[in-house]
Enzyme design. Structure first.
Site, PDB file in Angstrom:
ATOM      1  N   LEU A 158      33.628   3.328 -49.148  1.00  0.00           N
ATOM      2  CA  LEU A 158      32.228   3.111 -49.501  1.00  0.00           C
ATOM      3  C   LEU A 158      31.354   3.450 -48.293  1.00  0.00           C
ATOM      4  CD1 LEU A 158      32.423  -0.336 -51.366  1.00  0.00           C
ATOM      5  CD2 LEU A 158      32.147   1.915 -52.387  1.00  0.00           C
ATOM      6  N   GLY A 209      49.619  -2.826 -57.857  1.00  0.00           N
ATOM      7  CA  GLY A 209      49.493  -2.235 -56.531  1.00  0.00           C
ATOM      8  C   GLY A 209      48.243  -2.660 -55.788  1.00  0.00           C
ATOM      9  N   ASP A 223      43.402 -10.274 -43.931  1.00  0.00           N
ATOM     10  CA  ASP A 223      42.849  -8.945 -44.173  1.00  0.00           C
ATOM     11  C   ASP A 223      41.321  -8.991 -44.157  1.00  0.00           C
ATOM     12  OD1 ASP A 223      43.098  -6.086 -45.194  1.00  0.00           O
ATOM     13  OD2 ASP A 223      41.958  -6.991 -46.825  1.00  0.00           O
ATOM     14  N   LYS A 227      38.486  -7.117 -41.583  1.00  0.00           N
ATOM     15  CA  LYS A 227      37.356  -6.312 -42.068  1.00  0.00           C
ATOM     16  C   LYS A 227      36.034  -6.894 -41.580  1.00  0.00           C
ATOM     17  CE  LYS A 227      39.808  -4.692 -46.177  1.00  0.00           C
ATOM     18  NZ  LYS A 227      39.942  -4.784 -47.636  1.00  0.00           N
ATOM     19  N   GLY A 341      43.372  -0.050 -53.688  1.00  0.00           N
ATOM     20  CA  GLY A 341      44.178   1.011 -54.264  1.00  0.00           C
ATOM     21  C   GLY A 341      44.426   2.135 -53.285  1.00  0.00           C
TER      22      GLY A 341
END
Length: 370
Positions: A158, A209, A223, A227, A341
């Site tokens: 993005l 996934g 995670d 970020k 993904g």
């Protein structure tokens, strides 16, 4: 000086074509090869893949990248020693390293490569989302050396980091950033209703996934912390990792479970999270797993937000980030889109590769004219 001499000097000044090296042949690396092969078949000009590498071997790229990928993935495990990419041919200035790993060792090399004039394109969040000293070294190195393509580290491509840096370059001051930064957790809580237990949703997300092979990595909030650190540091805030307060969703029984027992232990999530969902719904709120930093500190965890809150929009794996600044004081700038993904991550990596290749070509054209 004659025109002929100028043209000859221009030709000698042309940089050699960049070579590309892919580090990591797992899910993201495989998706990168698949997308690269598809774009090349469509005639998109791409740097040549000189070699592919994982923790076991390094193989030449060539014309049949899927075969090279299969060879690398089938290689036997190595005993301890230097990684194959450190023993093979060294990248040269102008080459592009694509880091599709989650390796601390590879991240440690980012500033070294950049200082040498080697470009780095990465999905590895440990580069600027781990140790503060390493993040600062990358910032210093990219200012004097190679380019650093990191759009795949947050938001899976993005226009998030690019927009944030553009605001700062334009003199804007960032007051707070908050966001649903995990595509897997976004999917889980957008589907968390009375129809299925949360543990069943985790299994479904894993099968699709969306999560790491061990879903505890996603549920721990680590995670999201990485970020958030990347965003804070891109905003000019030297935020150390230990100053981010993280609320993990992983109960102790799940945290202590052996790898083989994780699936069964997921049911420990159901009771506590269902109770929080019921309470939030009774108050007209929705549960979102949010990372936020502002003047009061940095936090990562589950929040009950009013339905009209900017972070409650979107569906599925969408990342949603709200930037509060001088320019966007009355209403935040909201950036939203798919955030999970291997395919979208691979697309972000290749977008950065193409941007660097185009910048090199433009630079070469200018050199040829001088």
């Amino acid at each position: 000086m004659s025109t002929v001499v100028q043209l000859r000097q221009g030709r000698r000044a042309q940089p050699r074509p960049a070579r590309l090296a892919l580090l990591g042949t797992g899910t993201v690396g495989s998706a990168f090869v698949e997308r690269y092969t598809r774009l090349a078949a469509q005639g998109v000009p791409l740097p040549e893949v000189a070699w592919l590498c994982n923790s076991r071997t390094q193989v030449l790229g060539g014309d049949d990248l899927p075969a090279a990928l299969a060879q690398a993935r089938a290689a036997a495990h190595r005993r301890a020693g230097f990684p194959p990419w450190a023993e093979g041919e060294s990248p040269k200035p102008g080459d592009i390293i694509v880091d599709a790993t989650a390796s601390e060792t590879v991240a440690d090399w980012h500033p070294e490569w950049l200082t040498r004039g080697v470009h780095v394109v990465t999905a590895n969040k440990l580069g600027t989302g781990g140790d503060l000293g390493r993040a600062q070294a990358i910032g210093d190195a990219r200012a004097i050396g190679g380019r650093y393509g990191d759009s795949a580290t947050v938001g899976a491509g993005l226009p998030l980091l690019r927009s944030l840096r553009a605001l700062i370059d334009g003199g804007d001051r960032i007051h707070a950033i908050e966001g649903v930064l995990s595509g897997s957790l976004a999917w889980l809580f957008s589907h968390h209703d009375c129809s299925r237990p949360f543990s069943a949703l985790v299994r479904a997300a894993s099968a699709a996934g969306y999560t790491e092979p061990d879903p505890r990595v996603d549920l721990s909030g680590e995670d999201v912390r990485r970020k958030l650190l990347i965003l804070a540091r891109a905003a000019g805030i030297a935020l150390p990792a230990h100053e981010v307060v993280v609320e993990s969703l992983v109960p102790e029984v799940l945290a202590r479970a052996a790898d083989a027992d994780v699936d069964q232990a997921l049911t420990a999530l159901d009771g506590p999270l269902d109770a929080r969902r019921v309470k939030a719904a009774a108050n007209g709120e929705r549960l979102c797993f949010v990372g936020r930093f502002d003047a009061d500190g940095a936090r990562v965890g589950l929040r009950a937000l009013p339905i009209g809150h900017p972070l409650c929009a979107g569906n599925g794996t969408d990342n949603r980030v709200a930037i509060h600044s001088d320019r966007y004081s009355a209403q935040p700038l909201v950036i939203q889109g798919p955030g999970a993904g291997a395919e979208v991550t691979a697309a972000a990596l290749l977008d950065d590769v193409l941007a660097i290749a185009h910048a090199q070509a433009d630079s070469g054209e200018r050199v040829g004219i001088l």
